[in-house]
Scaffold this motif. Structure first.
Motif, PDB file in Angstrom:
ATOM      1  N   ALA A 164       0.831  -1.201   0.000  1.00  9.00           N
ATOM      2  CA  ALA A 164       0.000   0.000   0.000  1.00  9.00           C
ATOM      3  C   ALA A 164       0.871   1.258   0.000  1.00  9.00           C
ATOM      4  N   ALA A 165       1.958   1.238   0.781  1.00  8.64           N
ATOM      5  CA  ALA A 165       2.840   2.400   0.851  1.00  8.64           C
ATOM      6  C   ALA A 165       3.528   2.663  -0.488  1.00  8.64           C
ATOM      7  N   VAL A 166       3.922   1.601  -1.192  1.00  3.67           N
ATOM      8  CA  VAL A 166       4.570   1.770  -2.488  1.00  3.67           C
ATOM      9  C   VAL A 166       3.643   2.458  -3.473  1.00  3.67           C
ATOM     10  N   TYR A 167       2.411   2.020  -3.520  1.00  6.74           N
ATOM     11  CA  TYR A 167       1.464   2.644  -4.447  1.00  6.74           C
ATOM     12  C   TYR A 167       1.195   4.090  -4.071  1.00  6.74           C
ATOM     13  N   ALA A 168       1.194   4.401  -2.784  1.00  9.53           N
ATOM     14  CA  ALA A 168       1.011   5.786  -2.349  1.00  9.53           C
ATOM     15  C   ALA A 168       2.203   6.648  -2.756  1.00  9.53           C
ATOM     16  N   VAL A 169       3.406   6.100  -2.604  1.00 11.70           N
ATOM     17  CA  VAL A 169       4.609   6.838  -3.002  1.00 11.70           C
ATOM     18  C   VAL A 169       4.604   7.091  -4.502  1.00 11.70           C
ATOM     19  N   ARG A 170       4.254   6.077  -5.264  1.00 13.89           N
ATOM     20  CA  ARG A 170       4.213   6.241  -6.715  1.00 13.89           C
ATOM     21  C   ARG A 170       3.147   7.251  -7.122  1.00 13.89           C
ATOM     22  N   GLY A 171       2.063   7.304  -6.369  1.00 15.77           N
ATOM     23  CA  GLY A 171       1.018   8.274  -6.652  1.00 15.77           C
ATOM     24  C   GLY A 171       1.450   9.694  -6.364  1.00 15.77           C
ATOM     25  N   ASP A 172       2.386   9.851  -5.435  1.00 15.45           N
ATOM     26  CA  ASP A 172       2.899  11.192  -5.116  1.00 15.45           C
ATOM     27  C   ASP A 172       3.841  11.718  -6.189  1.00 15.45           C
ATOM     28  N   ASP A 173       4.258  10.848  -7.101  1.00 14.86           N
ATOM     29  CA  ASP A 173       5.133  11.223  -8.208  1.00 14.86           C
ATOM     30  C   ASP A 173       6.433  11.856  -7.716  1.00 14.86           C
ATOM     31  N   GLN A 174       7.023  11.274  -6.666  1.00 12.52           N
ATOM     32  CA  GLN A 174       8.293  11.766  -6.163  1.00 12.52           C
ATOM     33  C   GLN A 174       9.432  11.261  -7.039  1.00 12.52           C
TER      34      GLN A 174
END
Length: 201
Positions: A164-174
């Motif tokens: 879940a955290a990985v998908y959130a990070v990818r969604g932040d487009d960092q």
């Protein structure tokens, strides 16, 4: 031609893994870092590669003679302070006994900088992890099968959270550079870790 490289000798007790392993690095008289040395392991198809500082004595394996040592990290960091090598003392004591504390202290300061730049772990979570580790240590000795069940449950829980955290990070487009710094990893290791978490299930 197959090659293996000597592992970095200093390791952290953190989750940084192979991103930040340290060693004394050899420095030539001109201030440059020598190339790794290759030597035959007894088979024409197998060679070993090493950057161990003590091989740069001007004679072993026809390597150049190092003038000094400095802290070195697997992430590419190199210390700025140089510590002259006393080769007579190395010959008398042996490389395993020779004092390399200066480079190691510099590497420790580098690790402290990495930890400072990484995203902090919330204090309550850090305390909880500490208590869990203590409890598991006791459980592993008193009831090892129960400890294994707990570990399996933790793997499932942390795996779901990581995904879940990985998908959130990818969604932040960092940027990958920002992600790597936040995790205290090199960029390639950060990519590998996130890819592994995303494909866990």
């Amino acid at each position: 031609m197959q090659e293996t490289e000597t592992e970095f000798g200093w390791k952290t007790e953190t989750e940084f893994g192979t991103s930040h392993q340290g060693r004394p690095g050899a420095v030539l008289p001109g201030g440059t870092e020598p190339e790794p040395v290759l030597f035959d392991m007894g088979s024409s198809a197998y060679f070993r590669k090493t950057s161990d500082w003590w091989v740069y004595d001007g004679g072993t394996l026809r390597a150049p003679r190092a003038a000094a040592l400095r802290g070195a990290c697997s992430c590419g960091w190199r210390g700025t302070a140089l510590y002259p090598v006393d080769w007579q003392e190395v010959a008398a004591e042996g490389p395993d006994v020779y004092d390399t504390q200066g480079p190691r202290d510099d590497w420790k300061r580098h690790i402290a900088d990495v930890e400072h730049q990484a995203v902090p772990v919330p204090e309550d979570v850090a305390a909880l992890l500490g208590r869990l580790r203590e409890r598991l240590d006791v459980l592993s000795a008193d009831a090892p099968l129960a400890a294994l069940r707990v570990v399996a449950a933790l793997e499932h829980t942390t795996g779901e959270a990581a995904e879940a955290a990985v998908y959130a990070v990818r969604g932040d487009d960092q940027s990958w550079d920002a992600v790597a710094t936040a995790l205290g990893l090199t960029e390639p290791d950060a990519r590998t870790r996130l890819h592994r978490y995303a494909r866990r299930y």
